[in-house]
Each structure stands twice: as C-alpha cells, then as structure tokens.
Design an enzyme around this catalytic site. Structure first.
Site, PDB file in Angstrom:
ATOM      1  CG  ASN A   2       5.794  -1.914  -0.113  1.00 49.26           C
ATOM      2  OD1 ASN A   2       6.016  -3.074  -0.476  1.00 49.26           O
ATOM      3  ND2 ASN A   2       4.772  -1.592   0.666  1.00 49.26           N
ATOM      4  CG  HIS A  12       2.839  -1.778   4.547  1.00 52.63           C
ATOM      5  ND1 HIS A  12       1.528  -1.728   4.131  1.00 52.63           N
ATOM      6  CD2 HIS A  12       3.513  -0.864   3.813  1.00 52.63           C
ATOM      7  CE1 HIS A  12       1.422  -0.816   3.177  1.00 52.63           C
ATOM      8  NE2 HIS A  12       2.611  -0.270   2.960  1.00 52.63           N
ATOM      9  CD  GLU A  26      -0.836  -2.235   1.355  1.00 53.72           C
ATOM     10  OE1 GLU A  26       0.058  -3.004   0.979  1.00 53.72           O
ATOM     11  OE2 GLU A  26      -1.036  -1.127   0.823  1.00 53.72           O
ATOM     12  N   GLY A  73      -1.907   4.434  -1.315  1.00 56.41           N
ATOM     13  CA  GLY A  73      -2.543   3.891  -2.519  1.00 56.41           C
ATOM     14  C   GLY A  73      -3.817   4.625  -2.915  1.00 56.41           C
ATOM     15  N   GLY A  91       3.119   2.690  -5.140  1.00 54.58           N
ATOM     16  CA  GLY A  91       2.812   2.737  -6.576  1.00 54.58           C
ATOM     17  C   GLY A  91       3.921   3.294  -7.454  1.00 54.58           C
TER      18      GLY A  91
HETATM   19  C1  PEP Z   1       3.237   1.986   0.723  1.00 54.97           C
HETATM   20  O1  PEP Z   1       2.934   0.921   0.238  1.00 54.97           O
HETATM   21  O2  PEP Z   1       3.938   1.994   1.721  1.00 54.97           O
HETATM   22  C2  PEP Z   1       2.765   3.216   0.085  1.00 54.97           C
HETATM   23  C3  PEP Z   1       3.070   4.360   0.645  1.00 54.97           C
HETATM   24  O3  PEP Z   1       2.028   3.095  -1.073  1.00 54.97           O
HETATM   25  P1  PEP Z   1       1.649   4.276  -2.111  1.00 54.97           P
HETATM   26  O4  PEP Z   1       2.907   5.060  -2.349  1.00 54.97           O
HETATM   27  O5  PEP Z   1       1.149   3.578  -3.315  1.00 54.97           O
HETATM   28  O6  PEP Z   1       0.613   5.117  -1.434  1.00 54.97           O
END
Ligand code: PEP
Length: 248
Positions: A10, A95, A97, A171, A233
């Site tokens: 992602n 998601h 976010e 994140g 990330g």
């Molecule tokens: C995500 O955006 O779904 C995610 C899991 O981000 P990260 O791997 O950065 O924690």
C-alpha cells in the site's frame, strides 16, 4: 486446498510516476520466482503508469479505494469501471486511515465491497482495533461489528481478501507479535465461519498488516491462519521483494 499467500503493498500517498517506475523496475526481477500473489496498491493518479511499468511481471496493480456508484456526482471518487479500464484487479477498502481521517463507515465499506465484487475487483477489506479498544478488551467486539456490517450481503466470501490491521501497529514500527496476530486472525476466520460457512471461511485469504517488514515477515507468515501481508512503509523500498520472497 491450501490457500495461496498474497502479499500486497500500500503506497498510500507516496511516490511519483518516476520513482514508482524505478521501484517497479527494480522489483520485477526480484519477485519473478515468487510463489505468492503480489500486488501494489498505488495512488489513483499513478495507476495507468504503474500498470504499464508492471506489465509482464508478477506484480498486479491495485487501487486504494473504490466508489460504489457506477458514475455520477461524487467529486474525488473513482468507480469500478474507471479502475477496470486499466485492468485493476484489487482495491483496498476501509483502510484505517480512510476510517480515521475521511469518516469512512462500515456501511460505506459494505457498499464499496459489494460494488467491487460485482465488477470482478477483489476487495481487500481492512479491519482492526485501536490501542484503546485492545486495552479495553474490545478487540473481538470491534472486529465483529466491522465484519458483520462491512460484509453484509456478500454472496461468496471466498472472493474477498481480509486484511487484519491493528491500528496501533500501522506506521508505528510496533508490530503485533506472531501470536497476537495469529490469535486475532484465527478469531476473524471463526467469525467468518459463523457469518458465512466453515468451508468458505477456510478458503478466505486473511492478511496481517501493521509494520510488517523484511525482518518480521517470516515469523508472521509461518502462522497457520496468516495468509499474507498488507505492507505500507516497506512497500516503498526494495525490501518489498524480501517480503514477497518470505519463503526463500
Ligand atoms: C498499511 O498501510 O496498511 C500498513 C500496514 O502500513 P505499515 O506497514 O507502514 O504499518
């Protein structure tokens, strides 16, 4: 039949056409022998260029959201038809976010999921609890609501990918332990068996997401109910190839 692992990146609101093309060019040879399904969910504006960049490789390009209507006055949204025009096969839906910053609800997740399924786009439906909810012992209650309302009316649950993403792990660099992730994903599978049926629930691909990286992917992927990862990330770097090759 064994479930085929599925590793999806992602990119969120990161990368440009140039940096995206460069990364995909570097990843292509490294993921050639991968035994799992691989996708990168990229910003909508990059979809055409990334589809072109990934052509002929194992990497399928996905979207980060999709709207339920076929067309109309929905400024800023993208329809299934528009995604399909570029051969998009996956769309992340719900998601955390989107839920946290853009007010997405389980009802909206449900409408988006049903629209994606009706258009042969595989929805990657994200569920997960906040730290406060986990600490209050509400994880199962929260997941039950997200799954019940978000998947209402789905006819064939095997066509849906679920991403279990504890909000506190996204994140933050804080990953759920292998055991925590396994335990919660096993709960999700049990819940799907109740909401749908046991045979179908056993076939559903359930990913873990939340600071999954090249170092911790092996332990997470070794868990019996974890079928893949949704990677934020680490999908912006060459490390993504290491995760895709978790079994090597
Ligand atoms: C995500 O955006 O779904 C995610 C899991 O981000 P990260 O791997 O950065 O924690």
């Amino acid at each position: 039949m064994a479930r085929k692992p599925f590793i999806a990146g992602n990119w969120k609101m990161n990368m440009t056409a140039d940096s995206g093309k460069e990364l995909i060019a570097q990843l292509k040879p490294l993921v050639k022998e991968a035994k799992c399904n691989v996708a990168l969910c990229v910003p909508a504006i990059l979809i055409p260029a990334m589809v072109k960049a990934a052509k002929g490789s194992k990497i399928k390009i996905g979207a980060q959201n999709v709207h339920w209507a076929a067309s109309g006055a929905y400024t800023g949204e993208i329809s299934c038809e528009q995604l399909k025009e570029y051969g998009v096969k996956y769309a992340i839906i719900g998601h955390s976010e989107r839920r946290q910053y853009f007010g997405e609800t389980d009802e909206g997740v449900n409408k988006r999921t049903l629209a994606a399924l009706a258009n042969d786009i595989t929805p990657i439906v994200c569920v997960g609890e906040t730290l406060e909810e986990r600490e209050n012992g509400e994880t199962e209650k929260v997941l039950t609501k997200q799954l019940t309302d978000g998947l209402n009316g789905v006819e064939d649950i095997t066509k849906v990918v679920i991403a279990y993403e504890p909000v506190w792990a996204i994140g933050t660099g804080k990953t759920a332990t292998d055991e925590q992730a396994q335990e919660t994903i096993a709960f999700i599978r049990k819940k799907l068996a109740k909401l749908f049926d046991t045979k179908s629930a056993k076939k559903v691909i359930i990913q873990y997401g939340g600071s999954m990286n090249a170092k911790n992917c092996k332990g997470l992927m070794a868990q019996p109910d974890i079928d893949g990862g949704l990677i934020g990330g680490a999908s912006l770097k060459i490390d993504f190839a290491t995760i895709v090759n978790f079994d090597k």
